[in-house]
Design a protein around this motif. Structure first.
Motif, PDB file in Angstrom:
ATOM      1  N   THR A 216       0.806  -1.229   0.000  1.00 16.25           N
ATOM      2  CA  THR A 216       0.000   0.000   0.000  1.00 16.25           C
ATOM      3  C   THR A 216       0.837   1.277   0.000  1.00 16.25           C
ATOM      4  O   THR A 216       0.293   2.365   0.130  1.00 16.25           O
ATOM      5  CB  THR A 216      -0.932   0.025   1.230  1.00 16.25           C
TER       6      THR A 216
ATOM      7  N   ASN B 163       2.733   4.595  -1.059  1.00 11.78           N
ATOM      8  CA  ASN B 163       2.482   5.605  -2.084  1.00 11.78           C
ATOM      9  C   ASN B 163       3.732   5.754  -2.949  1.00 11.78           C
ATOM     10  O   ASN B 163       4.687   6.431  -2.571  1.00 11.78           O
ATOM     11  CB  ASN B 163       2.125   6.938  -1.424  1.00 11.78           C
TER      12      ASN B 163
ATOM     13  N   GLU C 274       4.960   9.280  -4.032  1.00  9.67           N
ATOM     14  CA  GLU C 274       5.648   9.985  -2.949  1.00  9.67           C
ATOM     15  C   GLU C 274       7.059   9.445  -2.754  1.00  9.67           C
ATOM     16  O   GLU C 274       8.003  10.201  -2.499  1.00  9.67           O
ATOM     17  CB  GLU C 274       4.845   9.827  -1.652  1.00  9.67           C
TER      18      GLU C 274
END
Length: 566
Positions: free
Chosen positions: A548, A550, A553
């Motif tokens: 999960t 990101n 980022e």
């Protein structure tokens, strides 16, 4: 063994090879969908000027472009595969580079599941051999000294355990920062920065090692007396530690050097070196421990290990300098700079310290099981030794995959390809599941004959047989935790792994071990039930955090790290 190509951009490699005194890096900025190019001046020396592009790199990009149904220029289609030295001004090579950068900027290039399975498998295989051969160095000492006497065997066992806890695990933990930094720099095209990270990390670990070596020389004997009641065993252990301390700098160079090469997709270098050093270590053990002409008894074992550690480092250096591979590792070496070695350690500390916690926490937890088993009688302790050996062997395959997945994930993140990084993480987890199922089947269906490979004692064999179904379940979660931990290293999220390991083992696992084993009287079974519950929690959460994450980022964070490290 074939080398596994580690992904980066041919266009970036080409530019870095033809611009003297500076290098270019290209990266995809997810914020504004533009492909930026930045020029920076290196602080010490320029990158290696080759005038050629890596043909494996070009073929990798062509394959990925075709996988994503992107039309290639006619010059590329007519050219076919690239072989040998490809000049940087070759028309087909230039067209591949241009098509690649345009497609990456438009988010059109994503790796495939089949490709990632292939790359991870071919990368992990030489690593499995490497880790098994590397573990054989200490095993040779145990076998050679074990035939001298029980005190000598206890001395080398205690010394090996002490060295692992106080030094080797810490070295490996600090070096994990290179699993993130070097592949990211390589993927972004900052080739010289790969070498800079290698120098800085090596200097950092050597500096941290100095007080450990001094403690071994001055206080080892006095400290070990508090651990074991036999003074002679403590003296023998201290002598072993003093001798191998002379070889530890070689071990440090080997650990950082192999990560410098792995970031570039060269996974077979350490395997090739150990194919020579492992037999050399066995020969040295016989010659220095038992040979009538040169044997010096017990102390010959640590001398053999110390020599082998330096042989590993020298062998890796010789491989790096002399290899004729198209993946020229020296392209990432901008020259040695003493000033560079001691600059900007904060970037390394942010990733290295969680890596140390992550590895030390797991290692100490499993060593605690052996210490607790010593209070359950000789048969249970012998069974525990067999189980510990089996779980260690079963760990090597998922750990090899975790190293390969860390490198591959970080390389995609450094290349500005978040979707491909996410694909690699998903495939790595699936790979971990497949490995865990294989381990489960081996331990469960092999419980009738596996114990007898290690012992002729029927009582010990029966204890191991009864435990193997439980160990099979543990192997499932251990593989998941190991592989997903590698993904987190590639994502630069070691801190999450360190906190989860601390909580899972020391707030849940070990307390349950004490409760089940000593309060409820479950014996050796209680040891492994408690650690299984903690490991199941760790593995499940590590998978969740890895999948999960990101990725956009993380790409921006990697770009910032590379910019601040120049």
């Amino acid at each position: 063994m074939p080398e596994s190509h580690q992904f980066t951009h041919s266009a970036r490699s080409r530019r870095s090879s033809i611009v003297v005194g500076s290098y270019r890096s290209s990266f995809f900025d997810p914020q504004d969908n533009l492909l930026h190019r930045t020029e920076r001046r290196p602080s010490s020396s320029s990158v290696l000027v080759t005038g050629f592009v890596d043909p494996d790199l070009l073929n990798e990009e062509v394959s990925l472009l075709r996988d994503n149904n992107i039309n290639l220029p006619a010059s590329v289609e007519h050219h076919g595969a690239f072989y040998g030295a490809v000049r940087e001004d070759d028309a087909a090579a230039t067209d591949v580079a241009d098509a690649w950068e345009t497609s990456v900027a438009a988010h059109k290039v994503v790796t495939s599941t089949r490709r990632e399975f292939y790359v991870l498998a071919t990368s992990a295989f030489p690593l499995i051999v490497t880790f098994l051969l590397q573990n054989s160095l200490t095993m040779a000492s145990v076998f050679s000294v074990g035939h001298i006497g029980s005190q000598e065997l206890s001395g080398v066992t205690l010394a090996s355990l002490t060295a692992s806890i106080t030094c080797i695990a810490a070295i490996q933990g600090l070096a994990t920062c290179l699993d993130t930094l070097c592949p990211e720099a390589y993927g972004s095209g900052n080739l010289r920065l790969v070498g800079v990270y290698f120098q800085r990390c090596t200097a950092l670990i050597l500096t941290a090692y100095v007080p450990v070596a001094l403690l071994w020389w001055i206080y080892a004997e006095r400290a070990l007396v508090y651990i074991v009641p036999e003074t002679e065993v403590a003296i023998l252990s201290a002598r072993y530690l003093r001798v191998i301390s002379l070889g530890m700098p070689g071990y440090i160079f080997f650990e950082t050097g192999k990560r410098f090469l792995q970031a570039q997709g060269i996974f077979n270098a350490s395997t090739s070196v150990l194919f020579v050093v492992a037999p050399l270590n066995i020969l040295l053990n016989y010659t220095l421990v038992w040979s009538p002409a040169f044997g010096i008894g017990y102390i010959g074992a640590p001398v053999a290990v110390a020599i082998s550690y330096w042989a590993m480092a020298i062998g890796l250096l010789v491989f790096t300098v002399t290899t004729k591979s198209a993946i020229n590792p020296l392209k990432c070496w901008g020259g040695f700079s003493l000033d560079e070695c001691f600059r900007k350690w904060s970037v390394l500390f942010g990733l290295a310290l969680p890596g140390v916690v992550m590895i030390e926490a797991e290692f100490l937890a499993f060593e605690c099981l052996t210490l607790m088993a010593s209070h359950l009688g000789s048969a249970n302790l012998a069974a525990q030794s067999i189980i510990a050996t089996l779980t260690s062997l079963g760990y090597q395959i998922p750990f090899s995959v975790s190293v390969a997945s860390a490198t591959r994930t970080a390389n995609f993140i450094g290349s500005g390809m978040p979707q491909s990084a996410a694909k690699t993480v998903s495939v790595s987890i699936l790979f971990g599941v497949a490995i865990s199922i294989a381990n489960v089947a081996l331990f469960y269906f092999g419980r009738g004959f596996i114990p007898h490979l290690f012992t002729n004692d029927s009582e010990v064999a029966q204890i191991v047989k009864d435990l193997l179904p439980l160990i099979a379940v543990l192997e499932f979660f251990d593989a998941l935790a190991t592989v997903s931990g590698g993904c987190l290293r590639g994502e630069g999220m070691q801190k999450i792994g360190s906190w989860l390991n601390l909580a899972g083992y020391y707030l849940i696992g070990i307390p349950l071990v004490v409760l089940f084993t000593f309060r409820w009287g479950w014996g050796l079974y209680g040891l492994w039930v408690g650690i299984l519950i903690g490991l199941a929690l760790i593995g499940s959460l590590l998978v969740w955090f890895a999948v999960t994450a990101n990725m956009n980022e993380l790409v921006a964070r990697a770009r910032s790290r590379n910019e601040n490290s120049v």
